[in-house]
Design a protein around this motif. Structure first.
Motif, PDB file in Angstrom:
ATOM      1  N   GLU A  69      43.679   8.715 -10.060  1.00 42.62           N
ATOM      2  CA  GLU A  69      43.180   7.340 -10.122  1.00 42.62           C
ATOM      3  C   GLU A  69      41.802   7.220  -9.471  1.00 42.62           C
ATOM      4  OE1 GLU A  69      46.338   8.218  -9.268  1.00 42.62           O
ATOM      5  OE2 GLU A  69      47.237   7.532 -11.154  1.00 42.62           O
ATOM      6  N   ASP A  72      39.484   8.587 -12.002  1.00 38.91           N
ATOM      7  CA  ASP A  72      39.353   7.599 -13.083  1.00 38.91           C
ATOM      8  C   ASP A  72      38.322   6.534 -12.718  1.00 38.91           C
ATOM      9  OD1 ASP A  72      41.423   8.930 -14.400  1.00 38.91           O
ATOM     10  OD2 ASP A  72      42.925   7.383 -13.974  1.00 38.91           O
ATOM     11  N   GLU A  73      38.375   6.072 -11.481  1.00 43.27           N
ATOM     12  CA  GLU A  73      37.445   5.034 -11.020  1.00 43.27           C
ATOM     13  C   GLU A  73      36.005   5.559 -11.018  1.00 43.27           C
ATOM     14  OE1 GLU A  73      36.285   1.337 -10.176  1.00 43.27           O
ATOM     15  OE2 GLU A  73      38.325   1.972 -10.680  1.00 43.27           O
ATOM     16  N   ARG A  76      34.845   5.653 -14.633  1.00 44.20           N
ATOM     17  CA  ARG A  76      34.508   4.300 -15.123  1.00 44.20           C
ATOM     18  C   ARG A  76      33.145   3.845 -14.579  1.00 44.20           C
ATOM     19  NH1 ARG A  76      40.319   3.308 -14.147  1.00 44.20           N
ATOM     20  NH2 ARG A  76      41.292   3.057 -16.197  1.00 44.20           N
ATOM     21  N   ALA A  77      32.908   4.081 -13.302  1.00 40.38           N
ATOM     22  CA  ALA A  77      31.633   3.681 -12.694  1.00 40.38           C
ATOM     23  C   ALA A  77      30.470   4.454 -13.319  1.00 40.38           C
ATOM     24  CB  ALA A  77      31.681   3.905 -11.181  1.00 40.38           C
ATOM     25  N   ASP A  79      30.380   5.792 -16.264  1.00 38.41           N
ATOM     26  CA  ASP A  79      30.230   5.323 -17.640  1.00 38.41           C
ATOM     27  C   ASP A  79      29.400   4.041 -17.685  1.00 38.41           C
ATOM     28  OD1 ASP A  79      30.856   5.334 -20.508  1.00 38.41           O
ATOM     29  OD2 ASP A  79      32.202   3.655 -20.055  1.00 38.41           O
ATOM     30  N   GLU A  80      29.767   3.092 -16.851  1.00 38.35           N
ATOM     31  CA  GLU A  80      29.072   1.804 -16.834  1.00 38.35           C
ATOM     32  C   GLU A  80      27.613   1.945 -16.403  1.00 38.35           C
ATOM     33  OE1 GLU A  80      29.196  -2.271 -14.201  1.00 38.35           O
ATOM     34  OE2 GLU A  80      31.095  -1.218 -14.546  1.00 38.35           O
ATOM     35  N   VAL A  97      35.504   6.089 -22.233  1.00 34.29           N
ATOM     36  CA  VAL A  97      36.057   6.421 -20.922  1.00 34.29           C
ATOM     37  C   VAL A  97      37.574   6.262 -20.884  1.00 34.29           C
ATOM     38  CG1 VAL A  97      35.717   4.157 -19.834  1.00 34.29           C
ATOM     39  CG2 VAL A  97      35.708   6.245 -18.427  1.00 34.29           C
ATOM     40  N   GLU A  98      38.118   5.237 -21.522  1.00 35.58           N
ATOM     41  CA  GLU A  98      39.569   5.044 -21.501  1.00 35.58           C
ATOM     42  C   GLU A  98      40.284   6.146 -22.277  1.00 35.58           C
ATOM     43  OE1 GLU A  98      41.065   3.082 -19.392  1.00 35.58           O
ATOM     44  OE2 GLU A  98      39.120   2.323 -18.745  1.00 35.58           O
ATOM     45  N   ILE A 101      40.419   9.101 -19.906  1.00 36.50           N
ATOM     46  CA  ILE A 101      41.450   8.883 -18.891  1.00 36.50           C
ATOM     47  C   ILE A 101      42.842   9.105 -19.484  1.00 36.50           C
ATOM     48  CG2 ILE A 101      42.516   7.066 -17.476  1.00 36.50           C
ATOM     49  CD1 ILE A 101      39.565   6.042 -17.033  1.00 36.50           C
TER      50      ILE A 101
END
Length: 114
Positions: A69, A72-73, A76-77, A79-80, A97-98, A101
């Motif tokens: 997790e 994953d965070e 995501r960061a 990616d953004e 990204v999803e 994951i």
């Protein structure tokens, strides 16, 4: 000249550490030299002792206690922010990204990526 000096220093540091008996990881020519310490209790002490020398040396200590997790965070960061700053320059197939994951185990088991 600066690039040649950086390349020399990177290889010199990596190989010098190995000759001293340390285990390093990664490419010989990378300016980032991961030094494997293997003793979690000594990591913070190593960092503090390096920083308190007459000429302070700042090292980044990374302990491998992250959960999926947590990673994953980070994905995501990245990616953004990568989209916002247009940092995604690699060629090849891209996954959302999803999807990355969701398919983490499959991704890890894939043959080495180019």
């Amino acid at each position: 000249m600066r690039l040649r000096r950086l390349a020399f220093n990177a290889r010199y540091l990596n190989r010098g550490l190995r000759k001293l008996g340390f285990i390093t990881y990664g490419n010989d020519d990378s300016p980032v030299v991961p030094l494997l310490l293997f003793h979690p209790g000594k990591m913070a002490v190593f960092s503090r002792m390096m920083r308190t020398r007459a000429t302070p040396i700042v090292v980044v200590v990374v302990a491998a206690a992250h959960t999926k997790e947590d990673v994953d965070e980070v994905l995501r960061a990245c990616d953004e922010i990568g989209d916002l700053l247009d940092l995604k320059q690699a060629s090849g197939e891209r996954w959302p990204v999803e999807e990355i994951i969701k398919r983490a185990v499959e991704l890890v088991r894939m043959p080495e990526m180019p």
